[in-house]
Each structure stands twice: as C-alpha cells, then as structure tokens.
Design a protein around this motif. Structure first.
Motif, PDB file in Angstrom:
ATOM      1  N   SER A 277       0.841  -1.190   0.000  1.00 42.16           N
ATOM      2  CA  SER A 277       0.000   0.000   0.000  1.00 42.16           C
ATOM      3  C   SER A 277       0.876   1.240   0.000  1.00 42.16           C
ATOM      4  CB  SER A 277      -0.917   0.006   1.228  1.00 42.16           C
ATOM      5  OG  SER A 277      -0.174   0.318   2.393  1.00 42.16           O
ATOM      6  N   ASP A 278       0.245   2.386  -0.247  1.00 38.67           N
ATOM      7  CA  ASP A 278       0.991   3.641  -0.278  1.00 38.67           C
ATOM      8  C   ASP A 278       0.898   4.398   1.038  1.00 38.67           C
ATOM      9  OD1 ASP A 278      -1.648   4.279  -0.481  1.00 38.67           O
ATOM     10  OD2 ASP A 278      -1.428   5.748  -2.077  1.00 38.67           O
ATOM     11  N   GLY A 279       0.413   3.743   2.089  1.00 37.52           N
ATOM     12  CA  GLY A 279       0.389   4.379   3.398  1.00 37.52           C
ATOM     13  C   GLY A 279      -0.962   4.286   4.072  1.00 37.52           C
ATOM     14  N   VAL A 280      -1.065   4.907   5.237  1.00 36.38           N
ATOM     15  CA  VAL A 280      -2.284   4.881   6.040  1.00 36.38           C
ATOM     16  C   VAL A 280      -3.094   6.155   5.776  1.00 36.38           C
ATOM     17  CG1 VAL A 280      -3.249   4.771   8.362  1.00 36.38           C
ATOM     18  CG2 VAL A 280      -1.137   3.521   7.831  1.00 36.38           C
ATOM     19  N   TYR A 281      -4.333   5.966   5.368  1.00 32.39           N
ATOM     20  CA  TYR A 281      -5.241   7.082   5.123  1.00 32.39           C
ATOM     21  C   TYR A 281      -6.227   7.206   6.292  1.00 32.39           C
ATOM     22  CZ  TYR A 281      -3.806   7.329   0.195  1.00 32.39           C
ATOM     23  OH  TYR A 281      -3.094   7.480  -0.960  1.00 32.39           O
ATOM     24  N   THR A 282      -6.520   8.434   6.670  1.00 25.46           N
ATOM     25  CA  THR A 282      -7.590   8.717   7.625  1.00 25.46           C
ATOM     26  C   THR A 282      -8.562   9.662   6.941  1.00 25.46           C
ATOM     27  OG1 THR A 282      -6.114   8.453   9.523  1.00 25.46           O
ATOM     28  CG2 THR A 282      -8.180   9.634   9.896  1.00 25.46           C
ATOM     29  N   VAL A 283      -9.831   9.221   6.812  1.00 31.35           N
ATOM     30  CA  VAL A 283     -10.822   9.994   6.049  1.00 31.35           C
ATOM     31  C   VAL A 283     -12.071  10.214   6.892  1.00 31.35           C
ATOM     32  CG1 VAL A 283      -9.979   9.052   3.856  1.00 31.35           C
ATOM     33  CG2 VAL A 283     -11.890   7.938   5.026  1.00 31.35           C
ATOM     34  N   TYR A 284     -12.843  11.244   6.532  1.00 28.08           N
ATOM     35  CA  TYR A 284     -14.103  11.531   7.211  1.00 28.08           C
ATOM     36  C   TYR A 284     -15.186  10.563   6.731  1.00 28.08           C
ATOM     37  CZ  TYR A 284     -11.922  15.912   8.657  1.00 28.08           C
ATOM     38  OH  TYR A 284     -11.083  16.839   9.206  1.00 28.08           O
ATOM     39  N   ASP A 285     -16.045  10.140   7.667  1.00 26.65           N
ATOM     40  CA  ASP A 285     -17.100   9.186   7.304  1.00 26.65           C
ATOM     41  C   ASP A 285     -18.360   9.849   6.744  1.00 26.65           C
ATOM     42  OD1 ASP A 285     -18.370  10.246   9.545  1.00 26.65           O
ATOM     43  OD2 ASP A 285     -18.010   8.502  10.816  1.00 26.65           O
ATOM     44  N   GLY A 286     -18.468  11.175   6.829  1.00 23.45           N
ATOM     45  CA  GLY A 286     -19.591  11.885   6.244  1.00 23.45           C
ATOM     46  C   GLY A 286     -20.842  11.936   7.103  1.00 23.45           C
ATOM     47  N   VAL A 287     -20.787  11.419   8.331  1.00 29.47           N
ATOM     48  CA  VAL A 287     -21.971  11.415   9.187  1.00 29.47           C
ATOM     49  C   VAL A 287     -22.294  12.832   9.670  1.00 29.47           C
ATOM     50  CG1 VAL A 287     -22.959  10.577  11.349  1.00 29.47           C
ATOM     51  CG2 VAL A 287     -21.620   9.035   9.904  1.00 29.47           C
ATOM     52  N   ARG A 288     -21.304  13.541  10.156  1.00 21.88           N
ATOM     53  CA  ARG A 288     -21.526  14.886  10.668  1.00 21.88           C
ATOM     54  C   ARG A 288     -21.692  15.904   9.540  1.00 21.88           C
ATOM     55  NH1 ARG A 288     -16.777  14.944  15.356  1.00 21.88           N
ATOM     56  NH2 ARG A 288     -17.530  13.101  16.510  1.00 21.88           N
ATOM     57  N   ASN A 289     -20.981  15.668   8.446  1.00 22.33           N
ATOM     58  CA  ASN A 289     -21.019  16.605   7.323  1.00 22.33           C
ATOM     59  C   ASN A 289     -20.837  15.806   6.038  1.00 22.33           C
ATOM     60  OD1 ASN A 289     -20.713  18.590   5.409  1.00 22.33           O
ATOM     61  ND2 ASN A 289     -19.156  19.739   6.511  1.00 22.33           N
ATOM     62  N   TYR A 290     -21.941  15.630   5.299  1.00 20.10           N
ATOM     63  CA  TYR A 290     -21.873  14.773   4.113  1.00 20.10           C
ATOM     64  C   TYR A 290     -20.918  15.319   3.056  1.00 20.10           C
ATOM     65  CZ  TYR A 290     -24.716  17.869   1.181  1.00 20.10           C
ATOM     66  OH  TYR A 290     -25.165  18.914   0.426  1.00 20.10           O
ATOM     67  N   THR A 291     -20.644  16.633   3.066  1.00 21.84           N
ATOM     68  CA  THR A 291     -19.755  17.203   2.051  1.00 21.84           C
ATOM     69  C   THR A 291     -18.309  16.763   2.242  1.00 21.84           C
ATOM     70  OG1 THR A 291     -19.298  19.235   3.295  1.00 21.84           O
ATOM     71  CG2 THR A 291     -21.239  19.232   1.864  1.00 21.84           C
ATOM     72  N   LYS A 292     -18.006  16.157   3.392  1.00 26.50           N
ATOM     73  CA  LYS A 292     -16.642  15.700   3.653  1.00 26.50           C
ATOM     74  C   LYS A 292     -16.485  14.187   3.497  1.00 26.50           C
ATOM     75  CE  LYS A 292     -14.806  19.322   6.673  1.00 26.50           C
ATOM     76  NZ  LYS A 292     -13.562  19.493   5.904  1.00 26.50           N
ATOM     77  N   THR A 293     -17.505  13.521   2.976  1.00 28.01           N
ATOM     78  CA  THR A 293     -17.451  12.072   2.841  1.00 28.01           C
ATOM     79  C   THR A 293     -16.198  11.615   2.082  1.00 28.01           C
ATOM     80  OG1 THR A 293     -19.863  11.946   2.827  1.00 28.01           O
ATOM     81  CG2 THR A 293     -18.674  10.030   2.006  1.00 28.01           C
ATOM     82  N   ASN A 294     -15.412  10.772   2.719  1.00 27.53           N
ATOM     83  CA  ASN A 294     -14.165  10.201   2.170  1.00 27.53           C
ATOM     84  C   ASN A 294     -13.075  11.246   1.938  1.00 27.53           C
ATOM     85  OD1 ASN A 294     -12.706   7.844   1.417  1.00 27.53           O
ATOM     86  ND2 ASN A 294     -12.918   8.378  -0.734  1.00 27.53           N
ATOM     87  N   GLU A 295     -13.246  12.456   2.415  1.00 24.23           N
ATOM     88  CA  GLU A 295     -12.194  13.453   2.288  1.00 24.23           C
ATOM     89  C   GLU A 295     -11.061  13.120   3.263  1.00 24.23           C
ATOM     90  OE1 GLU A 295     -11.863  18.177   3.145  1.00 24.23           O
ATOM     91  OE2 GLU A 295     -13.453  17.545   1.766  1.00 24.23           O
ATOM     92  N   ILE A 296      -9.837  13.238   2.778  1.00 27.45           N
ATOM     93  CA  ILE A 296      -8.684  12.831   3.588  1.00 27.45           C
ATOM     94  C   ILE A 296      -8.425  13.848   4.696  1.00 27.45           C
ATOM     95  CG2 ILE A 296      -6.201  12.341   3.543  1.00 27.45           C
ATOM     96  CD1 ILE A 296      -6.592  11.576   0.547  1.00 27.45           C
ATOM     97  N   GLU A 297      -8.386  13.348   5.920  1.00 28.39           N
ATOM     98  CA  GLU A 297      -7.991  14.190   7.045  1.00 28.39           C
ATOM     99  C   GLU A 297      -6.469  14.125   7.227  1.00 28.39           C
ATOM    100  OE1 GLU A 297      -8.536  14.603  11.869  1.00 28.39           O
ATOM    101  OE2 GLU A 297      -8.050  12.731  10.883  1.00 28.39           O
ATOM    102  N   ARG A 298      -5.938  12.886   7.130  1.00 27.72           N
ATOM    103  CA  ARG A 298      -4.496  12.700   7.277  1.00 27.72           C
ATOM    104  C   ARG A 298      -4.019  11.556   6.381  1.00 27.72           C
ATOM    105  NH1 ARG A 298      -1.997  15.240  11.520  1.00 27.72           N
ATOM    106  NH2 ARG A 298      -3.392  16.385  12.917  1.00 27.72           N
ATOM    107  N   TRP A 299      -2.780  11.665   5.951  1.00 27.57           N
ATOM    108  CA  TRP A 299      -2.109  10.588   5.217  1.00 27.57           C
ATOM    109  C   TRP A 299      -0.791  10.324   5.927  1.00 27.57           C
ATOM    110  CZ3 TRP A 299       2.168  11.074   1.394  1.00 27.57           C
ATOM    111  CH2 TRP A 299       2.457   9.864   0.762  1.00 27.57           C
ATOM    112  N   ASN A 300      -0.627   9.086   6.361  1.00 27.92           N
ATOM    113  CA  ASN A 300       0.549   8.717   7.163  1.00 27.92           C
ATOM    114  C   ASN A 300       0.722   9.648   8.366  1.00 27.92           C
ATOM    115  OD1 ASN A 300       1.296   6.488   5.601  1.00 27.92           O
ATOM    116  ND2 ASN A 300       2.470   7.753   4.178  1.00 27.92           N
ATOM    117  N   GLY A 301      -0.416   9.993   8.970  1.00 31.99           N
ATOM    118  CA  GLY A 301      -0.388  10.784  10.188  1.00 31.99           C
ATOM    119  C   GLY A 301      -0.224  12.275   9.998  1.00 31.99           C
ATOM    120  N   LYS A 302      -0.175  12.754   8.765  1.00 30.10           N
ATOM    121  CA  LYS A 302       0.032  14.187   8.510  1.00 30.10           C
ATOM    122  C   LYS A 302      -1.068  14.733   7.605  1.00 30.10           C
ATOM    123  CE  LYS A 302       5.090  13.921   8.927  1.00 30.10           C
ATOM    124  NZ  LYS A 302       6.382  14.201   8.254  1.00 30.10           N
TER     125      LYS A 302
END
Length: 500
Positions: A215-240
C-alpha cells in the motif's frame, strides 16, 4: 338519477380531485427532502450502508496498461542528436484493491490501508510478454547517481567516473519490460548504497518497484456522518495533513479524496480534488459534460490543462517548482525528484499532452491526443460513486550534459519519456444494476409520481366541475327540474351525510 344523487357525485368528485392534486403538490415538495436524507444515510461511510460496501471494496474491473518508450538512437544521442522514441505496448495487468485494517476512530473518521495487487493479463496484452520483450532506454540508476553527484565534491565525481567507465560505458541500457516496471538489481546503486547510504533508498530500480502487494500508506478519512460534504475526504495521510515537497503551505496541503469515492450531490460548477500519492500532491478535476455509464446518467470530469500549466499562465503552479520558481520545468511537466527518493523523475500526461512547445522540440515520436491521453472520471452525481475512471500518467526523466562523465558531455537537453500508464476502472454490470435499483427507480418514482398524481387530481377536478356546470345548465334550461329539486335544510343534511 335523482338530483340529490347527482349532487353527491359532483361534490365527491370535486373533493377527491382536490385531495389528489394537493397530495401531488405536497409530494413534489417533500420527496426531494425525504430522498436526500435517505441517500445521505445510505452513502455515508458507516458499516452496513451501501456506500460503505462500495467504498471498502469497489465493485469494478480494474486494469493497468503499461506502454514503454523505446529509445531508437541512443548512441547518436550521446553525440548530441535529438532522441527518437517509439511506444510499445500495452502490457496489461489486472489490478485488485480493497481497504484493509479499517479502524473506526470514533471521532467521525476512519483509517485504513489500501494494498494494490497486480496480475499479468495476457489476453488484454494481445500476446505480448513483459518477461521476454526487451526495450532500450536511458540507464536510470546511472542517471540517478550522476544527478546527485553534480552537487557533491570533486573527488566523489572523479571516483564515480572511474567506476562508471568500468561498469557502464553508455547512457543507455536494455531491459525486459517486466524488470523495468517491477524492478531489477543495479550494481551501481548497490555501490552507492555502501559508499553513501543516504544517496539512494534501495539497490533496485523499477517504475513500480515494491508496489505489488503493498500500500501507499495509512489514510484517515471523514465518514460523512456529521457533514456529508466531507465524505471520504482525507484528514491525514501517514499521520500528517500535508506533505513537505513543495514551496508553499497551499501546495503541500492534502486536499480531496483518494479518488475511489466522492461526496454526494456534486455540482457542475465545483472542482473535485484528488490526492495522488505517486506525485505527492493533490490535483483537481472539472466538469466537462454529461455522459452515460452502463445506462446510468453520469458526469464526466477531467484533469484540465491548468493543473500542470506553466507558472506564467497559472501563477499558483510556481509553488510546485523546486527548489524555487527559477527552477520551474516547462508547462505540462512536474518535477517529482524529491518525491521519488532523488531519482530524476518528471511527471506528465501521456505523450506530453498539454506540455509547452519547447518539450516537443526536444524529442521525436510523441503524438498527444486528448481522447486517448487525458485523465477522466465518470461519476454518478447523486451518490458520488465513480463508475468509470481513466487515470493516465507518464513517467519521464530529464537528460542533459554532465562534464564530469565522459559519455554524457555532449548529451542534449531533453525530457525523455520512459513509460506511460493507463489505470482504468469500470463498474461491473451487477454493481450498476444494483445502483439503478437503489437510485434510479426511487428517482423515477419521485420525478414522475407527483406529476401523475397532480395531473390526475386536476383531471378529476375538471370532471367534477364539468358535471356541476352541466347540472347547473340543465336547471337553468328547465326550471321545473330546479323547482322539483329544491330541498329544505332537513332534506339536504342527510344527503351531505351520505356523501361523507
């Protein structure tokens, strides 16, 4: 028929027509609200939802086609001639990907890794065998070390020149397609790794070395529950939440999604952002036209020319010039050397699509074509699900003269293509049928049912009004009917009760 019965029928007809028309109008207003809320619930990244299942394991056939660039005149290039290249391929691999080690962080985000696995596909490769077919290109391990030596003391250059003349006597090398893509051992890189470990990351070179089953690293993304406009938007990649390869905070910011899933209710005016780890930056796509994929209406987005334009045309692109804007390559070219462990790698669209004219003056044999070489996505705009993707990219290097290497002294300046790839994804028929069942059928019901109800209500109202007018006309033409039909309040009340 008695006058009272006629009165009852007319009143009932008018009442029923009015009710149906009101229901139709109400449905026109409330259905979009109900539908939107139901869609958001089904497409957010919550385990068990339709969207989560698509996001976790995209139901699509994924292939990647490799086209290598054969250098026809390497010895002439050493003497200063313009490089002549020809495209060979495709060499096709079936790709599988799914999100593994998914972790719910309990704060509106999910973390995961996404391993990619490649298996050679001889059918789509049309009989070509990457383990047998050879081609000639520039010696990339040699060029990688030379490129770094130019910034090192004279004694290092002299020592390396001795070894280079013993091991490698020309700028070019011949490899099998398989080795060039997936990696081969290089004695020069091994030597450099011993003498200067910080100079190179590995003793192997390959365009996709180390990428199969990884893989190319660890992704952290929003689940879209609180704000659907952020669905799958990356919050962090490899902790940054940013990278460190570019010259401004804006350029280093990680924007958008990983390209496998987008937010719901897209608009044609907005840009959609995608983070591409291979080039260590985010890019955007813009709406081009309406399209259709497996009989589902979609919107086609493309990576526009402006993304990699010359910084004189698109000033914000100066932020992607390293170390500063005085080192900017021509438009259409992105220097990703720092992103590729010091190897002199430059990114572009295939055949240098959208590149500046000076690039084409340096080389013979490339023929850009928007239809064949521009990256695109065809997305169902309500759900944000991409049904068809064509991710097209080209890996190049930059050659020029180096005075401290004998056989590089006369080499001309040129951006030399090495390989280009098309990663193409197409939703399966089963997935498309399921999407039609869950999306298109409710949409059709919501689109047409209110108008049918409203029209039916109006029609019944008109019938009721017509009957009432006819009855009134009869009474006017024959007063005796009216006289005979005159009723006391005591007679009307039970009739109204019967109508109810």
């Amino acid at each position: 028929m008695k006058g009272g019965t006629k009165f009852c029928i007319s009143a009932t007809t008018l009442f029923v027509g009015l009710i149906i028309a009101v229901v139709g109008v109400s449905f026109l207003h409330f259905f979009p609200i109900i539908f939107d809320e139901a869609l958001k619930k089904q497409t957010r990244l919550v385990e068990g939802s339709t969207g989560y299942n698509i996001w976790e394991s995209p139901p699509a056939d994924i292939f990647i086609d490799f086209y290598v660039w054969h250098l026809e005149n390497p010895l002439e290039v050493e003497k200063g001639a313009k490089p002549n290249v020809t495209q060979r391929g495709p060499y096709t691999y079936r790709e599988t990907r799914s999100k593994d080690f998914i972790q719910n962080n309990k704060n509106g985000t999910l973390s995961y890794v996404q391993p990619e696995r490649y298996v050679f596909d001889p059918v789509h490769s049309e009989g070509r065998d990457p383990k047998v077919d050879n081609f000639t290109t520039v010696n990339m391990p040699l060029l990688t070390i030379i490129n770094q030596l130019q910034y090192m003391p004279e004694n290092y250059r002299y020592l390396f020149n001795v070894f280079a003349n013993l091991l490698e006597r020309h700028l070019h090398a011949t490899h099998t397609v398989h080795d060039f893509i997936w990696g081969y051992f290089s004695p020069l890189l091994a030597l450099a790794k011993i003498l200067r470990p910080e100079m190179v990351a590995t003793d192997e070179f390959g365009i996709y070395v180390g990428k199969n089953n990884s893989s190319d690293g660890v992704y952290t993304v929003y689940d879209g529950v609180r704000n659907y406009t952020k669905t799958n938007e990356i919050e962090r990649w490899n902790g940054k939440d940013d990278v460190s390869y570019w010259t401004t905070k804006y350029a280093n910011r990680i924007n958008g999604t990983d390209g496998t899933y987008f937010r719901q209710f897209l608009t044609k005016e907005e840009k959609i952002y995608i983070f591409i780890s291979d080039i260590c930056r985010s890019v955007y796509a813009t709406f081009q036209n309406e399209s259709e994929t497996r009989q589902i209406p979609t919107w086609r987005y493309v990576i526009p020319k402006s993304v990699f334009d010359n910084h004189y045309i698109e000033p914000s692109n100066a932020a992607f010039c390293t170390p500063d804007k005085n080192s900017c390559p021509p438009g259409g070219i992105l220097n990703i050397t720092d992103c590729q462990y010091g190897a002199p790698i430059y990114f572009s669209s295939p055949h240098f699509l959208f590149a500046d004219n000076e690039v084409f003056q340096m080389i013979n044999g490339v023929h850009p074509n928007n239809t064949l070489h521009q990256s695109y996505l065809e997305i169902e705009p309500y759900t944000g699900v991409p049904l068809k993707i064509g991710k097209r990219s080209q890996i190049n290097t930059y050659i020029h003269s180096y005075d401290f290497i004998e056989f590089y002294k006369n080499v001309p300046k040129a951006y030399l293509p090495l390989v280009w790839m098309e990663e193409r994804s197409f939703a399966t028929k089963e997935a498309a049928d399921e999407l039609k069942r869950q999306l298109m059928v409710p949409l059709a019901i919501g689109k047409y049912s209110p108008w049918v109800a409203f029209s039916l209500g109006i029609l019944i109202l008109l019938v009721g009004i017509g009957c009432s007018r006819y009855q009134w006309k009869q009474w006017n033409e024959n007063p005796s009917l009216a006289i005979n039909s005159v009723m006391t309040d005591e007679e009307i009340e039970p009739m109204m009760h019967d109508c109810m």
